[in-house]
Design an enzyme around this catalytic site. Structure first.
Site, PDB file in Angstrom:
ATOM      1  N   ASN A   9      63.863  46.561  48.742  1.00 25.45           N
ATOM      2  CA  ASN A   9      63.708  45.398  49.618  1.00 25.45           C
ATOM      3  C   ASN A   9      64.197  44.197  48.812  1.00 25.45           C
ATOM      4  OD1 ASN A   9      62.866  43.328  51.285  1.00 25.45           O
ATOM      5  ND2 ASN A   9      60.669  43.656  50.922  1.00 25.45           N
ATOM      6  N   TRP A  10      65.422  43.793  49.088  1.00 23.62           N
ATOM      7  CA  TRP A  10      66.029  42.711  48.294  1.00 23.62           C
ATOM      8  C   TRP A  10      65.387  41.357  48.574  1.00 23.62           C
ATOM      9  CZ3 TRP A  10      72.118  43.629  48.538  1.00 23.62           C
ATOM     10  CH2 TRP A  10      72.404  44.848  47.935  1.00 23.62           C
ATOM     11  N   LYS A  11      64.698  41.240  49.701  1.00 20.56           N
ATOM     12  CA  LYS A  11      64.107  39.945  50.106  1.00 20.56           C
ATOM     13  C   LYS A  11      65.201  38.883  50.200  1.00 20.56           C
ATOM     14  CE  LYS A  11      59.756  41.460  48.178  1.00 20.56           C
ATOM     15  NZ  LYS A  11      58.445  41.105  47.661  1.00 20.56           N
ATOM     16  N   HIS A  96      56.225  43.063  56.932  1.00 17.28           N
ATOM     17  CA  HIS A  96      56.040  42.721  55.516  1.00 17.28           C
ATOM     18  C   HIS A  96      55.043  41.571  55.378  1.00 17.28           C
ATOM     19  CE1 HIS A  96      56.727  41.590  51.400  1.00 17.28           C
ATOM     20  NE2 HIS A  96      57.228  42.807  51.232  1.00 17.28           N
ATOM     21  N   GLU A  98      54.961  39.089  53.505  1.00 18.62           N
ATOM     22  CA  GLU A  98      55.542  37.741  53.386  1.00 18.62           C
ATOM     23  C   GLU A  98      55.862  37.184  54.767  1.00 18.62           C
ATOM     24  OE1 GLU A  98      58.527  38.896  50.569  1.00 18.62           O
ATOM     25  OE2 GLU A  98      56.944  39.243  49.098  1.00 18.62           O
ATOM     26  N   GLU A 168      51.287  48.357  51.182  1.00 20.16           N
ATOM     27  CA  GLU A 168      51.569  47.364  50.155  1.00 20.16           C
ATOM     28  C   GLU A 168      50.372  46.423  50.028  1.00 20.16           C
ATOM     29  OE1 GLU A 168      56.093  46.932  49.581  1.00 20.16           O
ATOM     30  OE2 GLU A 168      55.516  45.511  51.134  1.00 20.16           O
ATOM     31  N   GLY A 174      54.801  41.503  43.784  1.00 14.52           N
ATOM     32  CA  GLY A 174      55.434  40.498  42.935  1.00 14.52           C
ATOM     33  C   GLY A 174      54.511  39.903  41.884  1.00 14.52           C
ATOM     34  N   SER A 214      54.715  45.810  43.003  1.00 16.29           N
ATOM     35  CA  SER A 214      54.940  45.926  41.557  1.00 16.29           C
ATOM     36  C   SER A 214      55.178  47.362  41.104  1.00 16.29           C
ATOM     37  CB  SER A 214      53.796  45.270  40.775  1.00 16.29           C
ATOM     38  OG  SER A 214      53.738  43.884  41.061  1.00 16.29           O
ATOM     39  N   GLY A 235      60.521  45.943  45.573  1.00 18.79           N
ATOM     40  CA  GLY A 235      61.076  44.595  45.663  1.00 18.79           C
ATOM     41  C   GLY A 235      61.864  44.263  44.408  1.00 18.79           C
ATOM     42  N   GLY A 236      61.236  43.531  43.489  1.00 15.07           N
ATOM     43  CA  GLY A 236      61.889  43.041  42.279  1.00 15.07           C
ATOM     44  C   GLY A 236      62.730  44.081  41.548  1.00 15.07           C
TER      45      GLY A 236
HETATM   46  P1  PGA Z   1      57.596  43.950  44.461  1.00 12.01           P
HETATM   47  O1  PGA Z   1      57.704  43.813  46.068  1.00 12.01           O
HETATM   48  O2  PGA Z   1      58.070  45.336  44.135  1.00 12.01           O
HETATM   49  O3  PGA Z   1      58.467  42.892  43.912  1.00 12.01           O
HETATM   50  O4  PGA Z   1      56.140  43.770  44.137  1.00 12.01           O
HETATM   51  C1  PGA Z   1      57.439  44.904  46.899  1.00 12.01           C
HETATM   52  C2  PGA Z   1      57.614  44.487  48.334  1.00 12.01           C
HETATM   53  O5  PGA Z   1      57.255  43.348  48.661  1.00 12.01           O
HETATM   54  O6  PGA Z   1      58.118  45.258  49.167  1.00 12.01           O
END
Ligand code: PGA
Length: 251
Positions: A9-11, A96, A98, A168, A174, A214, A235-236
């Site tokens: 997930n590049w966001k 998600h 966010e 999640e 993050g 994470s 994500g990251g």
């Molecule tokens: P993260 O994000 O791996 O950076 O914690 C995961 C996500 O939000 O899908």
């Protein structure tokens, strides 16, 4: 056996050129190989059509990170599920945390988005999970149950076959604070029990449930070793090809 998956997930990261470069790096590494899990990359809308061309002869599948709840028309700035599908994307990430937190997407709105995605032949990676205060109050099961009931349990069994879930915990996204393998397994097993009560054992056993928050090159193998953790939403660590490839190989 149900499908296992590692999805990036590049966001809101990487401009078009940077995104294409990352997709090229992953494609060259994976071309001609058969990863043990399905590999998906979730990119911003503007990358989709171009990245679809880059990955077309590789095992990588493509996902959007959102879509509109509306079909089409005067909704300035929105992107419909049909548009997403027309780029060559196969999946759409919805729900998600966010989007729930910063864009006020609630269960009802997400229910509509899921329907638009499915109507247009997209598969959905649907995210659920509790915030820190809810975990501290021991309410995580209640929260996850109401997210499933509010946005997905209106679906028929046939429709639900196109859903991949991603648990999640919001406090882990993050933050570098990963759920322990035990916490992940416990919640994934609980989610599977909810699916069994609603749709029966078969659907519960066939549904892929990813862990996200994470998850990285160091801890992925330990998380994925749990019987109910079928992969990860990353994500990251999906923004750097070597890390993402290590996670894919850990599944
Ligand atoms: P993260 O994000 O791996 O950076 O914690 C995961 C996500 O939000 O899908």
């Amino acid at each position: 056996m149900r499908k296992t998956m590692v999805a990036g997930n590049w966001k809101m990261n990487k401009n078009l050129q940077e995104g294409v470069a990352l997709a090229q790096e992953l494609t060259s590494a994976l071309k001609g190989t058969t990863p043990r899990c399905e590999v998906v990359i979730g990119t911003p809308f503007i990358h989709l059509a171009t990245v679809a061309q880059v990955i077309k002869d590789s095992p990588i599948r493509l996902s959007a990170e959102n879509c509109s709840d509306k079909v089409s028309g005067a909704y300035t700035g929105e992107v419909s599920a049909e548009m997403v599908k027309s780029t060559g994307a196969e999946y759409c990430i919805l729900g998600h945390s966010e989007r729930r937190a910063y864009y006020h997407e609630d269960n009802e709105l997400l229910k509509e988005k899921v329907l638009r995605a499915l109507e247009n032949g997209l598969k959905v990676i649907f995210c659920i999970g509790e915030v820190k205060e809810e975990r501290e109050a021991g309410k995580q099961n209640e929260v996850v149950k109401s997210q499933l009931e509010g946005s997905l349990f209106n679906l028929s069994d046939e429709q639900f076959a196109n859903i991949t879930l991603a648990y999640e915990p919001v406090w882990a996204i993050g933050t570098g604070l990963t759920a322990t393998p035990e916490q992940a397994q416990e919640m994934h097993a609980y989610i599977r029990s909810l699916l069994a009560s609603k749709y029966g054992e078969q659907r519960a056993n066939d549904t892929t449930i990813l862990y996200g928050g994470s998850c990285n090159a160091k801890n992925a193998a330990e998380l994925f070793a749990n019987p109910d953790v079928d992969g990860g939403l990353i994500g990251g660590a999906s923004l750097k090809a070597p890390d993402f490839l290590t996670i894919i190989n850990a599944r």
